[in-house]
Scaffold this active site. Structure first.
Site, PDB file in Angstrom:
ATOM      1  N   GLY A 101     -35.994 -29.874  62.712  1.00  0.00           N
ATOM      2  CA  GLY A 101     -35.114 -29.207  63.667  1.00  0.00           C
ATOM      3  C   GLY A 101     -35.035 -27.716  63.381  1.00  0.00           C
ATOM      4  O   GLY A 101     -34.674 -27.296  62.288  1.00  0.00           O
ATOM      5  N   PHE A 148     -29.957 -23.841  65.112  1.00  0.00           N
ATOM      6  CA  PHE A 148     -29.217 -22.869  64.306  1.00  0.00           C
ATOM      7  C   PHE A 148     -29.246 -23.231  62.819  1.00  0.00           C
ATOM      8  O   PHE A 148     -29.437 -22.377  61.963  1.00  0.00           O
ATOM      9  CB  PHE A 148     -27.769 -22.788  64.789  1.00  0.00           C
ATOM     10  CG  PHE A 148     -27.631 -22.049  66.079  1.00  0.00           C
ATOM     11  CD1 PHE A 148     -27.732 -20.666  66.116  1.00  0.00           C
ATOM     12  CD2 PHE A 148     -27.427 -22.723  67.265  1.00  0.00           C
ATOM     13  CE1 PHE A 148     -27.618 -19.971  67.308  1.00  0.00           C
ATOM     14  CE2 PHE A 148     -27.305 -22.040  68.464  1.00  0.00           C
ATOM     15  CZ  PHE A 148     -27.402 -20.662  68.487  1.00  0.00           C
ATOM     16  N   GLY A 149     -29.031 -24.515  62.499  1.00  0.00           N
ATOM     17  CA  GLY A 149     -28.959 -24.940  61.104  1.00  0.00           C
ATOM     18  C   GLY A 149     -30.317 -24.887  60.421  1.00  0.00           C
ATOM     19  O   GLY A 149     -30.468 -24.301  59.343  1.00  0.00           O
ATOM     20  N   VAL A 168     -40.140 -36.189  65.416  1.00  0.00           N
ATOM     21  CA  VAL A 168     -39.972 -37.072  64.259  1.00  0.00           C
ATOM     22  C   VAL A 168     -39.487 -38.426  64.752  1.00  0.00           C
ATOM     23  O   VAL A 168     -38.603 -38.522  65.604  1.00  0.00           O
ATOM     24  CB  VAL A 168     -38.981 -36.452  63.252  1.00  0.00           C
ATOM     25  CG1 VAL A 168     -38.591 -37.454  62.174  1.00  0.00           C
ATOM     26  CG2 VAL A 168     -39.599 -35.212  62.623  1.00  0.00           C
ATOM     27  N   ASP A 195     -24.808 -30.147  63.766  1.00  0.00           N
ATOM     28  CA  ASP A 195     -24.188 -31.145  64.659  1.00  0.00           C
ATOM     29  C   ASP A 195     -24.482 -32.587  64.250  1.00  0.00           C
ATOM     30  O   ASP A 195     -23.837 -33.510  64.751  1.00  0.00           O
ATOM     31  CB  ASP A 195     -24.717 -30.954  66.089  1.00  0.00           C
ATOM     32  CG  ASP A 195     -24.058 -29.772  66.789  1.00  0.00           C
ATOM     33  OD1 ASP A 195     -23.213 -29.112  66.161  1.00  0.00           O
ATOM     34  OD2 ASP A 195     -24.399 -29.529  67.959  1.00  0.00           O
ATOM     35  N   ALA A 253     -22.213 -23.354  66.578  1.00  0.00           N
ATOM     36  CA  ALA A 253     -23.304 -22.672  65.869  1.00  0.00           C
ATOM     37  C   ALA A 253     -22.901 -22.146  64.480  1.00  0.00           C
ATOM     38  O   ALA A 253     -23.667 -22.322  63.520  1.00  0.00           O
ATOM     39  CB  ALA A 253     -23.844 -21.548  66.743  1.00  0.00           C
ATOM     40  N   GLU A 257     -17.239 -22.758  81.339  1.00  0.00           N
ATOM     41  CA  GLU A 257     -18.222 -21.705  81.607  1.00  0.00           C
ATOM     42  C   GLU A 257     -19.026 -22.017  82.867  1.00  0.00           C
ATOM     43  O   GLU A 257     -19.247 -21.144  83.711  1.00  0.00           O
ATOM     44  CB  GLU A 257     -19.155 -21.548  80.396  1.00  0.00           C
ATOM     45  CG  GLU A 257     -18.456 -20.860  79.237  1.00  0.00           C
ATOM     46  CD  GLU A 257     -19.217 -20.924  77.915  1.00  0.00           C
ATOM     47  OE1 GLU A 257     -18.826 -20.199  76.990  1.00  0.00           O
ATOM     48  OE2 GLU A 257     -20.177 -21.693  77.791  1.00  0.00           O
TER      49      GLU A 257
END
Ligand SMILES: Cc1cc2nc3c(=O)[nH]c(=O)nc-3n(C[C@H](O)[C@H](O)[C@H](O)COP(=O)(O)OP(=O)(O)OC[C@H]3O[C@@H](n4cnc5c(N)ncnc54)[C@H](O)[C@@H]3O)c2cc1C
Length: 430
Positions: free
Chosen positions: A23, A26-27, A91, A311, A325, A182
């Site tokens: 992945g 962000f992480g 994966v 997440d 994030a 939003e």
């Protein structure tokens, strides 16, 4: 199982530890970057070839920005990091006994594994709603939603029947969290400003935009006064907010509510999230949202070399960490430091501690709410702060400039530059 792939950075020796990061959100990206000086060979695997800046996806979905303004090739982001190799692959499984990651056609061995595969929409057991009520997670989702919104206006212009025209000009957004708010604010601006003069048979400003929330108030993560501010601001923009209203089903013509029905051509799902299947791959303990329960150093109990972040993780002794994030980045940074310390034989850093930076959400053109500790900003000041934060976090210098310029242009002209309807699949054609 396929063949085994051992990836290696440039000019590196065999003795180095292999870190596999699944992945590049962000992480995962933050974990890779914080390992840039470590004596490790990193393999970053992602099923997409790009990193997507999800906080601005709603602007792609409402035609304010183009996909390329909010996503960048992972390969390009990591091009200067010699110890990192990027693989585009999905994966499927992890063999924790043999320490192998299974991708479509091959296996990747690891010494350290970082799972950062994020989350996706949850339809609370009704995945069949996904087709009629798309959620917003990937670039493809955003362009699909954009197409549906724009096509709804086009079909309304053609419709002979008043009831059908009304249905086509009704937009239902399910879920009153930040994304729902939003989207509702932005669709209202598309209808009331950007498209106001573009049609002859319909009046786009009469479009009905309905935000449906099952709980008693929208934006429940914010204090009550700010959540009320958001509701009032949406009302001024012509958005109908229905709270304490549960959606019981979605179909191609609208949504059935616990009490009544709303006919709508466009339904957008922003109501729930579920973690990626990492817990299943590891056969690990997880919470109701599927997030893997990790220890104080973000490792999986029983597997000191496997870490789950962002997440996909819930830190057992810090259960309130939001699915946003900043925590994903903080976790990625922490795990990178921890692995770097271990391979260098240094002492591990102290347990992970999440630092909450605050909450922000935009309600449309020149209006946002910001809560940073005791500081609360609303209106134009809030929007300015929100814009600066988002531009600052955009990856490339070019993208920062492009997004800032596009926003400024839209702001002055009320225009939305990315209003093209393309790649209409047969099911969505007339
Ligand atoms: C519409 C929207 C708006 C948001 N707005 C905000 C906001 O304003 N502020 C904020 O802080 N947060 C916001 N968030 C939340 C924030 O984007 C997430 O919390 C954050 O992206 C989590 O980071 P992550 O690294 O855990 O996962 P992600 O960033 O989701 O990255 C996961 C990566 O894993 C890859 N992946 C998944 N499964 C596989 C697999 N099987 N094989 C290979 N690769 C895989 C994906 O392709 C993806 O690149 C928003 C989210 C959405 C959807």
């Amino acid at each position: 199982m396929g063949h085994e792939i051992v990836t290696r950075g440039h000019c590196l020796s065999d003795a180095r530890s292999k870190v596999v990061i699944i992945g590049a959100g962000f992480g995962g990206l933050e974990a890779a970057k914080s390992l840039r000086r470590a004596r490790v060979d990193i393999t970053v695997i992602d099923r997409q070839n790009h990193h997507c800046f999800q906080p601005l996806l709603y602007q792609v979905a409402t035609a304010a920005l183009s996909p390329a303004d909010v996503a960048w090739p992972i390969r390009h982001i990591l091009r200067k990091q010699q110890n990192a190799t990027v693989l585009m692959a999905e994966v499927r499984a992890v063999d924790t006994g043999k320490r192998l990651v299974q991708i479509d056609s091959a296996r990747i061995p690891y010494d350290y594994l970082v799972l950062a595969t994020g989350a996706t929409h949850s339809y609370f057991g009704h995945d069949e709603w996904a087709e009629v009520a798309p959620g917003l997670k990937r670039i493809e989702d955003a362009t699909r939603i954009r197409r549906r919104i724009l096509i709804a206006f086009e079909r309304a212009e053609l419709a002979a029947d008043a009831a059908e025209r009304r249905r086509l000009l009704t937009f239902a957004i399910v879920g009153g969290g930040a994304t729902g708010v939003e989207m509702a604010g932005a669709i209202s601006e598309v209808a009331r400003q950007s498209l106001a003069m573009d049609f002859r048979r319909i009046d786009p400003t009469t479009a009905r935009i309905v935000l449906i929330e099952a709980g008693p108030r929208i934006m429940p993560a914010l204090p009550e006064n700010l959540s009320e501010y958001v509701r009032r601001t949406l009302a001024k923009k012509g958005v109908e907010v229905m709270t304490s209203t549960r959606v019981v089903s979605c179909d191609a013509h609208g949504v059935a509510l616990a009490h009544g029905r709303l006919d709508a051509d466009t339904i957008i799902w922003a109501a729930g999230v579920v973690a990626s299947p990492a817990a299943r791959w590891l056969d690990a303990e997880h919470d109701r949202a599927g997030r893997v329960k990790v220890g104080a150093d973000l490792s999986v109990p029983g597997y000191p070399d496997i870490f789950v972040i962002g997440d996909t993780a819930v830190v057992t002794d810090q259960p309130g960490i939001p699915g946003t994030a900043p925590p994903a980045k903080q976790m990625g940074h922490y795990v990178g430091r921890l692995i770097a310390a271990r391979v260098a034989g240094r002492r591990s850093p102290p347990p992970f501690l999440y630092r909450h930076m605050g909450d922000l959400a935009t309600i449309g053109r020149h209006d946002a709410v910001v809560k940073l500790g005791r500081l609360e900003l609303t209106g134009f000041l809030g929007w300015l702060f929100w814009s600066l934060v988002h531009i600052y976090f955009l990856i490339g210098v070019r993208d920062r400039f492009m997004v800032a310029f596009t926003w400024l242009w839209d702001y002055v002209t009320f225009q939305r530059g990315a209003r093209l309807i393309t790649e209409v699949p047969p099911a969505e054609r007339n």
